[in-house]
Design an enzyme around this catalytic site. Structure first.
Site, PDB file in Angstrom:
ATOM      1  N   GLN A   1       0.843  -1.196   0.000  1.00 38.00           N
ATOM      2  CA  GLN A   1       0.000   0.000   0.000  1.00 38.00           C
ATOM      3  C   GLN A   1       0.884   1.253   0.000  1.00 38.00           C
ATOM      4  O   GLN A   1       2.081   1.183   0.291  1.00 38.00           O
ATOM      5  CB  GLN A   1      -0.929  -0.066   1.225  1.00 38.00           C
TER       6      GLN A   1
ATOM      7  N   ASN B   1       1.790   3.809   1.737  1.00 37.51           N
ATOM      8  CA  ASN B   1       2.736   4.306   2.741  1.00 37.51           C
ATOM      9  C   ASN B   1       3.733   3.246   3.214  1.00 37.51           C
ATOM     10  O   ASN B   1       4.515   3.487   4.128  1.00 37.51           O
ATOM     11  CB  ASN B   1       1.996   4.930   3.933  1.00 37.51           C
ATOM     12  N   LYS B   2       3.718   2.064   2.588  1.00 37.35           N
ATOM     13  CA  LYS B   2       4.635   1.012   3.007  1.00 37.35           C
ATOM     14  C   LYS B   2       6.060   1.302   2.511  1.00 37.35           C
ATOM     15  O   LYS B   2       6.270   2.134   1.637  1.00 37.35           O
ATOM     16  CB  LYS B   2       4.158  -0.348   2.497  1.00 37.35           C
ATOM     17  N   ASN B   3       7.035   0.557   3.060  1.00 30.93           N
ATOM     18  CA  ASN B   3       8.434   0.816   2.726  1.00 30.93           C
ATOM     19  C   ASN B   3       8.724   0.668   1.243  1.00 30.93           C
ATOM     20  O   ASN B   3       9.533   1.395   0.681  1.00 30.93           O
ATOM     21  CB  ASN B   3       9.343  -0.094   3.540  1.00 30.93           C
TER      22      ASN B   3
END
Length: 378
Positions: A183, A185-187
């Site tokens: 998603q 905002n994931k790394n």
């Protein structure tokens, strides 16, 4: 007084020009749904996880649901998880017809308390879903010892833990089912999306059925459906973004760990005593530092909202992860009430996520810390 400095968000994806160009190539290719880019992305992920089968999907949520279905979890079964996670972690249990059971969290790691997890096991328990909050794994040795002792399947909610490790081994390279989210905002991100690490090719084939309407094709025109699947496939557009992101995973993880170190240096050894707030565990070996979260001092109702508003006035973004799942209306209607999981409820009320993303600088960290101190230390 509002700051004149530009807004510092709590999260922001970094998409480089090469990745943007790769997406353009996919759009021009005429093949924009699942195709060669998805296959290439899955192959790279499989190699990263030590050769284990990996299948990609259009969300991290459906990967957990599909793992439960592959494990045969359904009506009459119980699945234990944490109340402090995105609500999807518990929703997927209900989605397959099973019963969610919560175990409270550890006040230091903020992950599920494995003692409480073991105490919650009943003859109906068939699986456990641990969550690695902020990218910090639970004690993996203990987790799998419990699973083996009680013959339980494990669906690791590693949504936030891409790049995290346990004793030098990558999360996902060992264990049972391991679910990751891509998603925004994931790394690493594919915009939306996720992947599931599986145990063998038989499970991988079943996962393929579940992600595309249960369909099996054979020959030129053969088609059959023998399980109830959904529409969960990843597109080549998403996979092209993922390939570009994945190329930088080691640099991303190293930079986030460096930012986390700088956060602790800037807060200093006396911050907790001065402010009454609680910093996270200083783990620079296992955690990928997906989030940097503090627990605010417990000064009564409204504390967090006031704090977040004051941070916003200084143009510093914040978030909170997460509200306790068992207190949502749908879960209250299933019999959960306040007071059942006191640690989760307290942390769920007081947790705040500070800025942490790949494009951040040490100066951004210093600004975030200075703003926090200006509010909490009088």
């Amino acid at each position: 007084m509002t700051s004149t400095l530009p807004f510092l968000p709590f999260s922001k994806p970094t998409i480089d020009e090469a990745t943007i160009a790769a997406v353009g190539e996919v759009l021009r290719s005429g093949w924009i749904t699942s195709g060669p880019k998805v296959q290439a992305f899955e192959a790279q992920l499989s190699e990263y996880f030590g050769g284990r089968p990996v299948r990609t999907f259009n969300s991290g949520t459906c990967t957990m649901e599909i793992a439960l279905r592959i494990a045969g979890i359904g009506p009459g079964d119980e699945v234990i998880t944490t109340p402090v996670s995105w609500v999807a972690t518990a929703n997927v249990i209900i989605e397959v017809g099973a019963t969610p059971v919560f175990a409270d969290i550890d006040p230091v790691t903020r992950n599920i308390d494995l003692d409480k997890l073991e105490a919650a096991i009943t003859p109906r328990t068939k699986a456990i879903i641990p969550v690695y909050l902020s990218g910090l794994p639970v004690d993996m040795d203990r987790l799998y010892a419990i699973a083996e002792k009680y013959n339980l399947r494990v669906v690791e909610d590693a949504a936030q833990a891409f790049g995290s490790t346990w004793k030098g081994k990558r999360i996902g390279a060992f264990g049972d089912f391991v679910s990751f989210s891509f998603q925004a905002n994931k790394n690493i991100t594919t915009g939306e999306g996720g992947c599931l690490v599986l145990n063998n090719l038989e499970e991988a084939k079943l996962a393929e059925k579940y992600r595309l309407q249960g369909v099996t094709r054979s020959g030129v025109d053969g088609i059959d459906v023998d399980v109830l699947g959904g529409k969960y496939n990843m597109s080549d557009i998403m996979a092209a973004i993922g390939l570009g992101q994945f190329a930088n995973i080691d640099a991303i993880t190293a930079h986030r760990r460096a930012l986390a170190r700088h956060y602790f240096e800037q807060f200093g050894s006396d911050f907790e005593a001065q402010s009454g707030a609680q910093l996270p565990v200083q783990d620079f070996e296992n955690s990928n530092w997906h989030l940097f979260q503090i627990i605010l001092p417990d000064n009564g109702p409204g504390t967090r909202a006031a704090f977040m508003q004051q941070m916003a006035q200084q143009n510093v973004g914040t978030g909170y992860h997460y509200a306790p799942i068992h207190l949502f209306t749908m879960y209250r209607e299933r019999g959960f009430t306040e007071g059942m999981f006191p640690v989760s409820e307290k942390i769920g009320r007081l947790t705040v996520t500070l800025p942490m993303f790949y494009a951040m600088t040490t100066q951004d960290v210093e600004r975030a810390v200075a703003t926090v101190k200006s509010i909490l230390i009088k």
